[in-house]
Design a protein around this motif. Structure first.
Motif, PDB file in Angstrom:
ATOM      1  N   GLU A  68      -6.220   1.081   5.246  1.00 39.84           N
ATOM      2  CA  GLU A  68      -4.577   1.364   4.635  1.00 39.84           C
ATOM      3  C   GLU A  68      -4.345   0.074   5.591  1.00 39.84           C
ATOM      4  O   GLU A  68      -4.328  -0.911   6.581  1.00 39.84           O
ATOM      5  N   SER A  77      -1.258  -0.742   1.540  1.00 38.68           N
ATOM      6  CA  SER A  77      -1.674   0.097   0.043  1.00 38.68           C
ATOM      7  C   SER A  77      -3.475   0.072   0.895  1.00 38.68           C
ATOM      8  O   SER A  77      -3.605   0.237   2.275  1.00 38.68           O
ATOM      9  N   ARG A  78      -4.467   0.688   0.596  1.00 39.15           N
ATOM     10  CA  ARG A  78      -5.662   1.395   0.581  1.00 39.15           C
ATOM     11  C   ARG A  78      -6.606   1.204  -0.427  1.00 39.15           C
ATOM     12  O   ARG A  78      -6.387   1.218  -1.655  1.00 39.15           O
ATOM     13  N   SER A 100      -7.968   5.381   7.296  1.00 37.74           N
ATOM     14  CA  SER A 100      -6.936   6.126   6.699  1.00 37.74           C
ATOM     15  C   SER A 100      -7.817   7.387   6.239  1.00 37.74           C
ATOM     16  O   SER A 100      -7.308   8.403   5.526  1.00 37.74           O
TER      17      SER A 100
END
Length: 242
Positions: A68, A77-78, A100
């Motif tokens: 992430e 965002s990932r 994450s």
């Protein structure tokens, strides 16, 4: 013509992150325009907490897991395996990159220096999920085009970046524009790069060659980054490249 084979140096970075580093090292700080090349491995709870950067662009490419990204521009965002995150630090950015998922996350972080005229550019961020990266079958393997001709990720430096998987005995060739130099990193396997033997975690630094020729002697996975050097002094101090 020159091909230099270099071993990685294993070290700790960030908060418990284990990296196999080729750049920067005390005896080999940079390879204009490339100023960092790390193969990182993050276990749950480790990573790269919030920290500042300026003066370059960074590409984080994942082999497995998920990471992430958060920054002071408001981006969150990932991306997972095969995905990419790119940020242009320019005049300055503060960001973090943390796993994450509860599994090992690994990939490559590549820093590309910005020419002096672009050092004060406003920072920016790009996310490229795995299904956005062009991938194609090639003789004896597969090629993913991350940046450069046919690639998904945009850079301010004329460059290319590819992830190549090859079977033993395949022949892979990549023509380089005049004056370009390249890093060929062998993630796994054994291979010859322009006739020079390479084993896992080693990298070939290629200069004054018009073509890269890779012949794997076992099933191999490689990362290839190539660009034209800026030819400007590089002042590299931790997270800053001025």
């Amino acid at each position: 013509m020159s091909v230099t084979i270099r071993d990685a140096t294993v070290m700790q970075e960030g908060a418990g992150a284990r990296v196999k580093r080729h750049l920067p090292l005390p005896a080999f700080m940079n390879f204009d325009p490339f100023v960092m090349f790390d193969h990182f491995e993050l276990s749950p709870g480790t990573g790269f907490p919030e920290h500042p950067h300026r003066g370059f662009e960074a590409i984080t490419y994942l082999f497995n897991g998920e990471i992430e990204h958060r920054d002071n521009l408001g981006n969150v965002s990932r991306v997972g395996a095969g995905g990419v995150q790119r940020f242009t630090a320019g005049a300055g950015i503060v960001h973090s990159e943390m796993p994450s998922v509860e599994e090992t996350t690994s990939g490559i972080q590549l820093w590309v220096n910005l020419p002096k005229r672009l050092k004060t550019r406003q920072p920016s961020y790009q996310e490229a999920p795995t299904d956005s990266i062009p991938e194609a079958a090639i003789p004896g393997g597969r090629e993913r085009r991350i940046a450069g001709e046919g690639g998904e990720v945009s850079l301010l430096t004329e460059a290319l970046y590819r992830h190549v998987t090859l079977e033993a005995g395949a022949d892979y060739e990549l023509d380089l524009p005049e004056g370009w130099r390249a890093i060929v990193y062998l993630k796994t396997g054994t291979a010859e790069v322009n006739g020079n033997g390479l084993t896992s975690a080693q990298a070939a630094f290629v200069e004054d060659e018009s073509r890269i020729h890779v012949r794997p002697t076992s099933a191999s996975e490689l990362m290839i980054a190539a660009a034209h050097p800026h030819g400007e002094p590089i002042r590299q101090r931790g997270p800053y490249v001025d």
